[in-house]
Design a protein around this motif. Structure first.
Motif, PDB file in Angstrom:
ATOM      1  N   THR A 296       9.881  42.920 -28.977  1.00 51.45           N
ATOM      2  CA  THR A 296       8.726  42.552 -29.792  1.00 51.45           C
ATOM      3  C   THR A 296       8.258  41.163 -29.366  1.00 51.45           C
TER       4      THR A 296
ATOM      5  N   ASN B 139       8.577  43.324 -43.675  1.00 52.50           N
ATOM      6  CA  ASN B 139       8.859  44.764 -43.572  1.00 52.50           C
ATOM      7  C   ASN B 139       8.113  45.401 -42.401  1.00 52.50           C
ATOM      8  N   ARG B 140       8.087  44.688 -41.312  1.00 49.71           N
ATOM      9  CA  ARG B 140       7.398  45.160 -40.116  1.00 49.71           C
ATOM     10  C   ARG B 140       8.273  46.152 -39.354  1.00 49.71           C
ATOM     11  N   LEU B 141       7.685  47.261 -38.896  1.00 49.98           N
ATOM     12  CA  LEU B 141       8.414  48.252 -38.117  1.00 49.98           C
ATOM     13  C   LEU B 141       8.394  47.862 -36.648  1.00 49.98           C
ATOM     14  N   ILE B 142       9.574  47.716 -36.042  1.00 51.35           N
ATOM     15  CA  ILE B 142       9.676  47.361 -34.630  1.00 51.35           C
ATOM     16  C   ILE B 142      10.379  48.484 -33.877  1.00 51.35           C
ATOM     17  N   TYR B 143      10.128  48.564 -32.574  1.00 58.40           N
ATOM     18  CA  TYR B 143      10.627  49.659 -31.753  1.00 58.40           C
ATOM     19  C   TYR B 143      11.472  49.114 -30.603  1.00 58.40           C
TER      20      TYR B 143
ATOM     21  N   LEU C 262      14.694  52.010 -34.091  1.00 55.41           N
ATOM     22  CA  LEU C 262      13.682  51.528 -35.024  1.00 55.41           C
ATOM     23  C   LEU C 262      14.314  50.448 -35.897  1.00 55.41           C
ATOM     24  N   GLY C 263      13.544  49.422 -36.226  1.00 55.12           N
ATOM     25  CA  GLY C 263      14.068  48.354 -37.059  1.00 55.12           C
ATOM     26  C   GLY C 263      13.041  47.891 -38.077  1.00 55.12           C
ATOM     27  N   LYS C 264      13.549  47.350 -39.194  1.00 57.03           N
ATOM     28  CA  LYS C 264      12.681  46.733 -40.199  1.00 57.03           C
ATOM     29  C   LYS C 264      12.907  45.235 -40.139  1.00 57.03           C
TER      30      LYS C 264
ATOM     31  N   ASP D 123      17.476  46.278 -41.190  1.00 54.45           N
ATOM     32  CA  ASP D 123      17.826  47.685 -41.046  1.00 54.45           C
ATOM     33  C   ASP D 123      17.557  48.147 -39.621  1.00 54.45           C
TER      34      ASP D 123
ATOM     35  N   TYR E 100      22.414  54.876 -38.785  1.00 55.32           N
ATOM     36  CA  TYR E 100      21.757  53.819 -39.554  1.00 55.32           C
ATOM     37  C   TYR E 100      22.755  52.708 -39.858  1.00 55.32           C
TER      38      TYR E 100
ATOM     39  N   ILE F  60      16.163  40.888 -39.058  1.00 62.09           N
ATOM     40  CA  ILE F  60      16.198  42.357 -38.994  1.00 62.09           C
ATOM     41  C   ILE F  60      17.273  42.840 -39.962  1.00 62.09           C
TER      42      ILE F  60
END
Length: 282
Positions: free
Chosen positions: A265, A232-236, A187-189, A162, A122, A160
């Protein structure tokens, strides 16, 4: 004479014994580095640690606003005739640099010198960028008796904060050193914003359509716009990299690592980081 011979023999045996003992010291067998390389470390088991580093993020905004522009211009004459949403707006690429910090935890399983494991890593930082672009075109072919001069504007940003990666690791133990490679899921926020606007100046003649717009007289002016933001969108994405763990004392080890992360994304983002860490294996 016999006493002298005996004394010389005893002195020779003592000197040889002392030389043999001293030869066991790492510093006399090639130095501390060679001693670390020749010592055998058990890497098997659970471990945790903290890390800090520095990284750069590259963002490609090209095409990030096309779907939004297409929705804005749905069922309009200029979209049907000129395909405004597909215009290649010159966004270019942006690069941002930042420091970051975080933690890691994982498990190793060792077979002789081969070490396989799974790990979670992390990092918290401030990766991302902002870009805007504009493109204007005029058309000599009228639509329903009107000539058009169209300008498409767009802006986009991504931030981004996190990044977490779940990776599989493969390493080869070389004494106190464990060089390794890894690959896994990222994974990212992220916070993202997008905005688009389209200006359409139109008139009965081409010369008037391309002149400055004045609401009182032709060319007539029409402007459509839209904006959206996601927080606070979750991206992959995926992660890959190389590193080395160095055993310091008992279960304590240092880490040096390079990681590449890609998030595909609406804004294509690549993050490259180098980091150093300190961990403990239980």
């Amino acid at each position: 004479m016999r006493s002298l011979v005996v004394a010389v023999s005893v002195f020779g045996m003592v000197s040889a014994a002392q030389a043999a003992d001293l030869s066991d010291l790492p510093i006399l067998r090639g130095g501390l580095t060679e001693g670390l390389a020749n010592s055998r470390v058990n890497w098997d088991g659970y471990y945790v640690g903290g890390q800090a580093g520095y990284g750069a993020s590259d963002e490609k905004f090209s095409g990030s606003n096309q779907t939004m522009t297409a929705a804005l211009l749905a069922n309009t004459a200029i979209e049907s005739a000129y395909g405004v949403s597909q215009w290649p707006l010159p966004f270019g690429k942006t690069t941002g640099k930042t420091s970051a910090f975080g933690a890691f935890a994982g498990y190793n399983s060792q077979w002789d010198d081969v070490v396989l494991g799974v790990e979670m890593s992390y990092m918290h930082g401030s990766f991302g960028g902002t870009a805007s672009a504009s493109m204007s075109r005029s058309f000599s072919t009228p639509i329903s008796g009107f000539y058009h001069a169209v300008t498409s504007n767009a802006a986009s940003s991504i931030s981004i904060s996190d990044v977490a990666t779940i990776r599989g690791r493969a390493g080869y133990a070389m004494g106190s050193f464990l060089p390794y490679a890894f690959f896994g899921l990222a994974l990212g926020k992220a916070d993202t914003t997008r905005s688009v606007s389209v200006d359409d100046n139109y008139a009965a003649t081409y010369a008037v359509a391309v002149s400055s717009c004045n609401s009182a007289t032709p060319p007539f002016c029409a402007t459509l716009s839209a904006a959206e933001g996601q927080h606070n969108r979750l991206i992959y994405g995926y992660s890959a990299g190389l590193g080395v763990d160095v055993n310091l004392y008992a279960g304590l080890f240092a880490r040096f690592e390079y990681e590449y992360v890609r998030f595909a994304t609406t804004v294509d983002t690549n993050i490259n980081t180098v980091r150093a860490g300190l961990g403990y294996k239980f």
